[in-house]
Design an enzyme around this catalytic site. Sequence first.
Site, PDB file in Angstrom:
ATOM      1  N   HIS A  98       0.165  -4.526  -3.639  1.00  0.00           N
ATOM      2  CA  HIS A  98      -0.768  -3.595  -4.240  1.00  0.00           C
ATOM      3  C   HIS A  98      -1.442  -4.136  -5.319  1.00  0.00           C
ATOM      4  O   HIS A  98      -1.319  -4.803  -5.933  1.00  0.00           O
ATOM      5  CB  HIS A  98       0.306  -2.393  -4.908  1.00  0.00           C
ATOM      6  CG  HIS A  98      -0.447  -1.462  -5.451  1.00  0.00           C
ATOM      7  ND1 HIS A  98      -0.885  -0.353  -4.292  1.00  0.00           N
ATOM      8  CD2 HIS A  98      -1.001  -0.911  -6.834  1.00  0.00           C
ATOM      9  CE1 HIS A  98      -1.558   0.592  -5.179  1.00  0.00           C
ATOM     10  NE2 HIS A  98      -1.806   0.025  -6.551  1.00  0.00           N
ATOM     11  N   ASN A 105       5.418  -5.501  -0.373  1.00  0.00           N
ATOM     12  CA  ASN A 105       3.954  -4.735  -0.158  1.00  0.00           C
ATOM     13  C   ASN A 105       3.139  -5.690  -1.298  1.00  0.00           C
ATOM     14  O   ASN A 105       3.601  -5.999  -2.351  1.00  0.00           O
ATOM     15  CB  ASN A 105       4.153  -3.306  -0.318  1.00  0.00           C
ATOM     16  CG  ASN A 105       2.668  -2.810  -0.491  1.00  0.00           C
ATOM     17  OD1 ASN A 105       1.739  -2.889   0.585  1.00  0.00           O
ATOM     18  ND2 ASN A 105       2.586  -1.849  -1.458  1.00  0.00           N
ATOM     19  N   LEU A 162      -1.939   0.860   5.175  1.00  0.00           N
ATOM     20  CA  LEU A 162      -2.062   1.990   4.531  1.00  0.00           C
ATOM     21  C   LEU A 162      -1.472   3.102   5.170  1.00  0.00           C
ATOM     22  O   LEU A 162      -2.040   4.244   5.587  1.00  0.00           O
ATOM     23  CB  LEU A 162      -3.649   2.116   4.529  1.00  0.00           C
ATOM     24  CG  LEU A 162      -4.346   1.011   3.676  1.00  0.00           C
ATOM     25  CD1 LEU A 162      -5.812   1.382   3.580  1.00  0.00           C
ATOM     26  CD2 LEU A 162      -3.978   0.707   2.459  1.00  0.00           C
TER      27      LEU A 162
HETATM   28  C1  GAR Z   1      -5.793  -5.174  -0.345  1.00  0.00           C
HETATM   29  O1  GAR Z   1      -6.612  -5.010  -1.765  1.00  0.00           O
HETATM   30  C2  GAR Z   1      -4.428  -4.654  -0.630  1.00  0.00           C
HETATM   31  O2  GAR Z   1      -3.985  -4.744  -1.740  1.00  0.00           O
HETATM   32  C3  GAR Z   1      -4.638  -3.060  -0.533  1.00  0.00           C
HETATM   33  O3  GAR Z   1      -5.459  -2.725   0.581  1.00  0.00           O
HETATM   34  C4  GAR Z   1      -6.324  -4.240   0.685  1.00  0.00           C
HETATM   35  C5  GAR Z   1      -6.315  -4.837   1.991  1.00  0.00           C
HETATM   36  O4  GAR Z   1      -7.251  -5.777   2.214  1.00  0.00           O
HETATM   37  N1  GAR Z   1      -3.388  -2.361  -0.488  1.00  0.00           N
HETATM   38  C6  GAR Z   1      -3.063  -1.272  -0.788  1.00  0.00           C
HETATM   39  O5  GAR Z   1      -3.827  -0.485  -1.600  1.00  0.00           O
HETATM   40  C7  GAR Z   1      -1.608  -0.534  -0.671  1.00  0.00           C
HETATM   41  N2  GAR Z   1      -1.594   0.349  -1.299  1.00  0.00           N
HETATM   42  P1  GAR Z   1      -7.071  -6.991   3.364  1.00  0.00           P
HETATM   43  O6  GAR Z   1      -6.941  -6.160   4.534  1.00  0.00           O
HETATM   44  O7  GAR Z   1      -8.455  -7.490   3.338  1.00  0.00           O
HETATM   45  O8  GAR Z   1      -5.908  -7.817   3.034  1.00  0.00           O
END
Ligand code: GAR
Length: 200
Positions: A110, A108, A91
């Site tokens: 998303h 990435n 993030l």
């Molecule tokens: C996931 O849902 C990913 O898609 C999102 O953060 C989460 C991380 O979860 N990413 C974004 O929103 C990027 N813009 P994780 O740490 O359990 O993989």
Amino acid sequence: MLKIAVCVSGGGTNLGAIFDAIDAGKIKNGEIVSVISNNPGAYALERAKAHGVEAKCISPKDFGNREDFNVALLDGLKETGADLVVLAGFLVNVPAEIIREFKGRIINIHPSLIPSFCGKGYYGLKVHEGVLERGVKVTGATVHFVDEGIDTGKIIAQKAVDVLEGDTPKVLQQRVMEQAEWIILPETIAKICNGEIELG
Ligand code: GAR
């Protein structure tokens, strides 16, 4: 063997899905050489250590200004010798110098069907809050190449997920992860590793 660096900020369930796919032999010709987090408390770092993989924290809080952090992040990534950089719940706005250095080699995940619910302000749970507020019936996840914009790079893979009556942001987030993210991210990496998807 393609060398993969994974950048993370939180729990790292997507990182876990990549490790699982490697362990199960679904990702061949690829290995995670390093996991980098901007957040010292990220559980993802523990997942990396448990797999015997280098876990580095490069936190903006340890630097006087954003430029110095950006340089440290770039240096940290270069040190890994990675061929592919995977943003798995990272993030942080990736600085332009990193995009230039790893041109066409950063992907990435998303948690929506881009171009819906993406761009500035849409990350993590906020994406699912937006989906529920708007009342759409279908959402999903997208894997894309990273360019200088926010969520604007070329789309590689998408998978749709139903929004159900009574969903809360957390319930929906979990379903999108289980039914889309944890599937399309390892699949995309497998395809990159076996040459089905070309890096830039
Ligand atoms: C996931 O849902 C990913 O898609 C999102 O953060 C989460 C991380 O979860 N990413 C974004 O929103 C990027 N813009 P994780 O740490 O359990 O993989």
